[in-house]
Design an enzyme around this catalytic site. Structure first.
Site, short mmCIF file in Angstrom:
data_model
loop_
_atom_site.label_atom_id
_atom_site.label_comp_id
_atom_site.label_asym_id
_atom_site.label_seq_id
_atom_site.Cartn_x
_atom_site.Cartn_y
_atom_site.Cartn_z
N TYR A 1 6.29 22.68 28.86
CA TYR A 1 6.34 22.24 30.25
C TYR A 1 5.28 22.99 31.04
O TYR A 1 5.10 24.19 30.86
CB TYR A 1 7.72 22.53 30.84
CG TYR A 1 7.80 22.31 32.34
CD1 TYR A 1 8.22 21.10 32.86
CD2 TYR A 1 7.42 23.33 33.22
CE1 TYR A 1 8.26 20.90 34.24
CE2 TYR A 1 7.46 23.13 34.60
CZ TYR A 1 7.88 21.91 35.10
OH TYR A 1 7.92 21.71 36.45
N GLU B 1 3.31 17.92 37.56
CA GLU B 1 4.23 18.27 36.49
C GLU B 1 3.81 17.56 35.21
O GLU B 1 3.68 16.33 35.20
CB GLU B 1 5.64 17.82 36.90
CG GLU B 1 6.72 18.66 36.32
CD GLU B 1 8.09 18.29 36.86
OE1 GLU B 1 8.38 17.09 37.07
OE2 GLU B 1 8.88 19.22 37.09
#
Ligand code: ADP
Ligand code: MG
Length: 224
Positions: A108, A196
């Protein structure tokens, strides 16, 4: 303002951040054609302004152009309900036909503006592919952060720190640092309020790629 995954990936490419090969399609015929172009296998991804598509049937793998056609026939026009769309769902008007990657590891990478600190916070986690809120609640030690002073900007050591904190090896850390640097440049140049990459994947042949991308913009900067 929000943009779609395929638009976010075009921006990433512009800033030198690696993404899988892909094409935007509006009809099952186009999906079939592009799947053939990608070598007969592809991932078909609903382009809606919401995450959680994978679990809701908005991300499907096709092992042949014919299967891609059938998936697209079902997906285009459908109402996709994910935990982020609300119960009313979102109608799928277009899909991204993307190269199917062999995933070894899912990471991530996120960036947001911390208004109280007037800094950009870069967050990285070895627990990619899951909701970051869930990681924060259950295993907060798996989220690593650095704060960037806008007057000084991004430094490679920040990427290296995050990379080593996630347990990457030297070669991966190098690729990760260049990845973060590209995303940071995009973030600043385009007045983003959030970026993101979840997941950022390591592939079978050792590449780092943005498999998913969400970018929001500060509406005050839109005129730029
Ligand atoms: P969402 O976050 O909306 O569920 P993602 O783009 O993150 O959508 O896709 C969900 C999952 O599907 C990913 O975590 C990954 O495992 C898989 N996936 C997505 N795109 C690809 C691709 N191009 N190749 C292989 N697997 C993929
Ligand atoms: Mg995702």
């Amino acid at each position: 303002m929000k943009i779609h995954e395929y638009q976010a990936k075009e921006l990433l490419k512009e800033f030198g951040v690696p993404v899988p090969a892909g094409k935007l399609a509006y009809t099952p015929e186009e999906v079939k054609y592009y799947t053939k172009q990608l070598g007969g296998k592809a991932v078909i991804k609903a382009q809606v302004h919401a995450g959680g598509r994978g679990k809701a049937g908005g991300v499907k793998i096709a092992k042949s152009p014919e299967e891609a056609y059938e998936i697209a026939k079902q997906m285009i026009g459908m109402k996709l309900v994910t935990h982020q769309t609300g119960p009313e769902g979102k109608i799928v008007r277009k899909v991204l036909v993307e190269e199917a990657m062999e995933i070894v590891q899912e990471l991530y990478l996120g960036m947001v503006i911390d208004r109280s600190a007037s800094r950009i916070v870069i967050m990285a986690s070895e627990a990619g592919g899951m909701e970051i809120e869930e990681v924060a609640a259950k295993t907060p030690e798996k989220i690593h952060k650095v704060y960037v002073d806008p007057a000084v900007g991004f430094s490679p050591y920040m990427g290296r720190k995050l990379g080593y904190d996630m347990g990457l090896d030297k070669d991966q850390v190098k690729k990760f640092t260049s990845f973060v640097s590209g995303l940071y440049n995009l973030f600043v140049a385009k007045d983003a309020s959030l970026a993101e990459i979840n997941p950022l994947v390591i592939t079978g042949d050792g590449r780092l790629l943005a498999l998913d991308a969400k970018i929001n913009f500060d509406d005050n900067g839109l005129f730029r």
